[in-house]
Design a protein around this motif. Structure first.
Motif, PDB file in Angstrom:
ATOM      1  N   GLY A 120       0.833  -1.200   0.000  1.00  0.00           N
ATOM      2  CA  GLY A 120       0.000   0.000   0.000  1.00  0.00           C
ATOM      3  C   GLY A 120       0.868   1.250   0.000  1.00  0.00           C
ATOM      4  N   ARG A 121       0.366   2.347  -0.575  1.00  0.00           N
ATOM      5  CA  ARG A 121       1.132   3.586  -0.586  1.00  0.00           C
ATOM      6  C   ARG A 121       0.951   4.396   0.694  1.00  0.00           C
ATOM      7  N   PHE A 122      -0.269   4.367   1.222  1.00  0.00           N
ATOM      8  CA  PHE A 122      -0.599   5.298   2.317  1.00  0.00           C
ATOM      9  C   PHE A 122      -0.003   4.825   3.640  1.00  0.00           C
ATOM     10  N   ILE A 123       0.096   5.782   4.566  1.00  0.00           N
ATOM     11  CA  ILE A 123       0.551   5.446   5.915  1.00  0.00           C
ATOM     12  C   ILE A 123      -0.499   5.903   6.923  1.00  0.00           C
ATOM     13  N   ARG A 124      -0.635   5.144   8.002  1.00  0.00           N
ATOM     14  CA  ARG A 124      -1.619   5.482   9.048  1.00  0.00           C
ATOM     15  C   ARG A 124      -1.367   6.878   9.618  1.00  0.00           C
ATOM     16  N   LYS A 125      -2.368   7.412  10.290  1.00  0.00           N
ATOM     17  CA  LYS A 125      -2.267   8.762  10.862  1.00  0.00           C
ATOM     18  C   LYS A 125      -1.539   8.733  12.211  1.00  0.00           C
ATOM     19  N   ALA A 126      -0.923   9.846  12.543  1.00  0.00           N
ATOM     20  CA  ALA A 126      -0.142   9.945  13.783  1.00  0.00           C
ATOM     21  C   ALA A 126      -0.980   9.669  15.032  1.00  0.00           C
ATOM     22  N   ASP A 127      -2.277   9.965  14.982  1.00  0.00           N
ATOM     23  CA  ASP A 127      -3.114   9.722  16.172  1.00  0.00           C
ATOM     24  C   ASP A 127      -3.760   8.340  16.146  1.00  0.00           C
ATOM     25  N   GLN A 128      -3.340   7.501  15.189  1.00  0.00           N
ATOM     26  CA  GLN A 128      -3.896   6.138  15.102  1.00  0.00           C
ATOM     27  C   GLN A 128      -2.793   5.127  14.823  1.00  0.00           C
ATOM     28  N   LEU A 129      -1.727   5.221  15.619  1.00  0.00           N
ATOM     29  CA  LEU A 129      -0.552   4.386  15.328  1.00  0.00           C
ATOM     30  C   LEU A 129      -0.849   2.890  15.419  1.00  0.00           C
ATOM     31  N   ASP A 130      -1.838   2.528  16.233  1.00  0.00           N
ATOM     32  CA  ASP A 130      -2.099   1.108  16.444  1.00  0.00           C
ATOM     33  C   ASP A 130      -3.384   0.629  15.807  1.00  0.00           C
ATOM     34  N   TYR A 131      -3.945   1.479  14.960  1.00  0.00           N
ATOM     35  CA  TYR A 131      -5.201   1.070  14.339  1.00  0.00           C
ATOM     36  C   TYR A 131      -5.036   1.010  12.824  1.00  0.00           C
ATOM     37  N   LEU A 132      -5.424  -0.091  12.234  1.00  0.00           N
ATOM     38  CA  LEU A 132      -5.264  -0.251  10.786  1.00  0.00           C
ATOM     39  C   LEU A 132      -6.537  -0.780  10.155  1.00  0.00           C
ATOM     40  N   GLN A 133      -7.053   0.010   9.221  1.00  0.00           N
ATOM     41  CA  GLN A 133      -8.223  -0.411   8.462  1.00  0.00           C
ATOM     42  C   GLN A 133      -7.826  -1.415   7.397  1.00  0.00           C
ATOM     43  N   GLU A 134      -6.687  -1.144   6.822  1.00  0.00           N
ATOM     44  CA  GLU A 134      -6.154  -1.935   5.709  1.00  0.00           C
ATOM     45  C   GLU A 134      -4.660  -1.913   5.898  1.00  0.00           C
ATOM     46  N   PRO A 135      -3.943  -2.907   5.348  1.00  0.00           N
ATOM     47  CA  PRO A 135      -2.482  -2.856   5.451  1.00  0.00           C
ATOM     48  C   PRO A 135      -1.945  -1.555   4.855  1.00  0.00           C
ATOM     49  N   ASP A 136      -1.093  -0.842   5.599  1.00  0.00           N
ATOM     50  CA  ASP A 136      -0.492   0.386   5.076  1.00  0.00           C
ATOM     51  C   ASP A 136       0.973   0.112   4.721  1.00  0.00           C
ATOM     52  N   ILE A 137       1.676   1.157   4.314  1.00  0.00           N
ATOM     53  CA  ILE A 137       3.047   0.950   3.844  1.00  0.00           C
ATOM     54  C   ILE A 137       3.970   0.514   4.980  1.00  0.00           C
ATOM     55  N   PHE A 138       3.653   0.883   6.210  1.00  0.00           N
ATOM     56  CA  PHE A 138       4.496   0.419   7.313  1.00  0.00           C
ATOM     57  C   PHE A 138       4.337  -1.088   7.500  1.00  0.00           C
ATOM     58  N   HIS A 139       3.103  -1.542   7.571  1.00  0.00           N
ATOM     59  CA  HIS A 139       2.900  -2.996   7.672  1.00  0.00           C
ATOM     60  C   HIS A 139       3.533  -3.711   6.472  1.00  0.00           C
ATOM     61  N   ASP A 140       3.237  -3.217   5.280  1.00  0.00           N
ATOM     62  CA  ASP A 140       3.652  -3.944   4.080  1.00  0.00           C
ATOM     63  C   ASP A 140       5.172  -3.940   3.884  1.00  0.00           C
ATOM     64  N   ILE A 141       5.815  -2.807   4.131  1.00  0.00           N
ATOM     65  CA  ILE A 141       7.268  -2.774   3.884  1.00  0.00           C
ATOM     66  C   ILE A 141       8.066  -3.173   5.116  1.00  0.00           C
ATOM     67  N   PHE A 142       7.806  -2.548   6.248  1.00  0.00           N
ATOM     68  CA  PHE A 142       8.550  -2.940   7.454  1.00  0.00           C
ATOM     69  C   PHE A 142       8.237  -4.397   7.824  1.00  0.00           C
ATOM     70  N   GLY A 143       6.972  -4.765   7.721  1.00  0.00           N
ATOM     71  CA  GLY A 143       6.559  -6.103   8.149  1.00  0.00           C
ATOM     72  C   GLY A 143       6.972  -7.206   7.191  1.00  0.00           C
ATOM     73  N   HIS A 144       6.768  -6.986   5.894  1.00  0.00           N
ATOM     74  CA  HIS A 144       6.940  -8.093   4.940  1.00  0.00           C
ATOM     75  C   HIS A 144       8.288  -8.132   4.235  1.00  0.00           C
ATOM     76  N   VAL A 145       8.876  -6.970   3.973  1.00  0.00           N
ATOM     77  CA  VAL A 145       9.996  -6.962   3.029  1.00  0.00           C
ATOM     78  C   VAL A 145      11.331  -7.475   3.617  1.00  0.00           C
ATOM     79  N   PRO A 146      11.624  -7.241   4.901  1.00  0.00           N
ATOM     80  CA  PRO A 146      12.915  -7.745   5.405  1.00  0.00           C
ATOM     81  C   PRO A 146      13.157  -9.237   5.150  1.00  0.00           C
ATOM     82  N   LEU A 147      12.128 -10.071   5.326  1.00  0.00           N
ATOM     83  CA  LEU A 147      12.358 -11.510   5.104  1.00  0.00           C
ATOM     84  C   LEU A 147      12.507 -11.864   3.629  1.00  0.00           C
ATOM     85  N   LEU A 148      12.059 -10.966   2.750  1.00  0.00           N
ATOM     86  CA  LEU A 148      12.241 -11.222   1.315  1.00  0.00           C
ATOM     87  C   LEU A 148      13.703 -11.084   0.895  1.00  0.00           C
ATOM     88  N   THR A 149      14.567 -10.630   1.798  1.00  0.00           N
ATOM     89  CA  THR A 149      16.012 -10.605   1.533  1.00  0.00           C
ATOM     90  C   THR A 149      16.638 -11.977   1.763  1.00  0.00           C
TER      91      THR A 149
END
Ligand code: HBI
Ligand code: FE
Length: 286
Positions: free
Chosen positions: A108-137
């Protein structure tokens, strides 16, 4: 729907990809990434598998704000041939699998809002890149994800999507792994979550059960709260090898057993590492 003007301004390509337009991220959006990155990387020490931490370091995802795919992709491609592509939102299953089968991870391109750091409607770029990409190395995990994409395309033909999606959930998103130093996590849903990175390892509430392919493919999951069960692999090699087989007969077999197990179920045949108290989910439903 996510409110992001850069997404709204683009007509996605046939494969649902869009351009990142990195220059258009605001200071505030970069700040959210930096806050999340700092909070999470501190927390993961001693909790996440070293393969993930190694990948995080190799990609230098920490160097100032939301990663620019133009910088990230050459590093990732040099390591395993994977790259990250931007998508506007959740994409249809066949599109998702086709990307994975060709070593493209849709983020995803978008990132969650500063006042909703722990709430996710849909996977955002933090989940998708920080969460998924390191193991793809990591070559073995990179191979697993490609195989999953190919398997997904076949699952659509064999009516096995529900079963296969559970495998993804309990490994790629919420997997735990045994290491000589103790239990660690590797699932992207856990490593990108402040609360679950602790709960999954430290809470007495959830069950922790040895990974078994057919067992996992029969187990339902919760999408909106911490899990009641985690499945634990011995190694990424074990995971990869368990999934190197024709799934068509497995789907056939699974279509003949009636219902899925709830996440709270423990079977006589399970190899249980820790039987959970389930106090967390019981306190919520009370
Ligand atoms: N699309 N962007 C995106 N990200 C996902 O994780 C995703 C998706 N589409 C489908 C999907 N996941 C799942 O249905 C599959 O894992 C089964
Ligand atoms: Fe995810």
């Amino acid at each position: 729907m996510i409110d992001d003007p850069i997404i709204a301004s683009q007509t996605p390509a046939e494969d649902f990809t869009i351009r990142q337009v990195w220059d258009a991220y605001t200071e505030e959006e970069h700040g959210v990434w930096d806050t999340l990155y700092e909070r999470q990387s501190e927390l993961l020490k001693g909790r996440t598998t070293h393969e993930f931490l190694d990948g995080l370091k190799k990609l230098s995802l920490s160097e100032g704000g939301i990663p620019n795919l133009d910088d990230l992709n050459p590093k990732l491609e040099a390591l395993t041939g994977w790259k990250v592509v931007m998508v506007p939102h959740l994409v249809p299953d066949d599109v998702f699998f086709d990307h994975l089968a060709n070593r493209r991870f849709p983020a995803g391109r978008f990132i969650r809002k500063a006042d909703q750091l722990d709430y996710l409607q849909e996977p955002d770029i933090f989940h998708d890149i920080f969460g998924h990409v390191p193991l793809l190395t990591q070559p073995i995990f990179a191979d697993y994800m490609e195989a999953y994409g190919k398997g997904g395309l076949r699952a659509l033909e064999y009516n096995g999507l529900k079963n296969l999606a559970r495998l993804y959930w309990y490994t790629v998103e919420f997997g735990l792994i045994k290491t000589p130093e103790g239990l660690r996590h590797y699932g992207a849903g856990i490593v990108s979550s402040f609360g679950e990175a602790q709960y999954s390892l430290e809470s007495p509430s959830p069950h922790r059960i040895d990974f078994d392919l057919m067992r996992v493919m029969q187990t339902d999951y919760k999408i909106d709260d911490y899990q009641d069960v985690y499945f634990v692999i011995d190694s990424f090699e074990q995971l990869f090898e368990a999934t190197q087989q024709d799934f068509a007969p497995l789907y056939d077999q699974l279509s003949k057993v009636s219902e899925a197990y709830t996440p709270q179920t423990i079977l006589k045949t399970d190899s249980v590492l820790q039987k959970g108290t389930l106090e967390y989910s019981q306190s919520k439903s009370a």
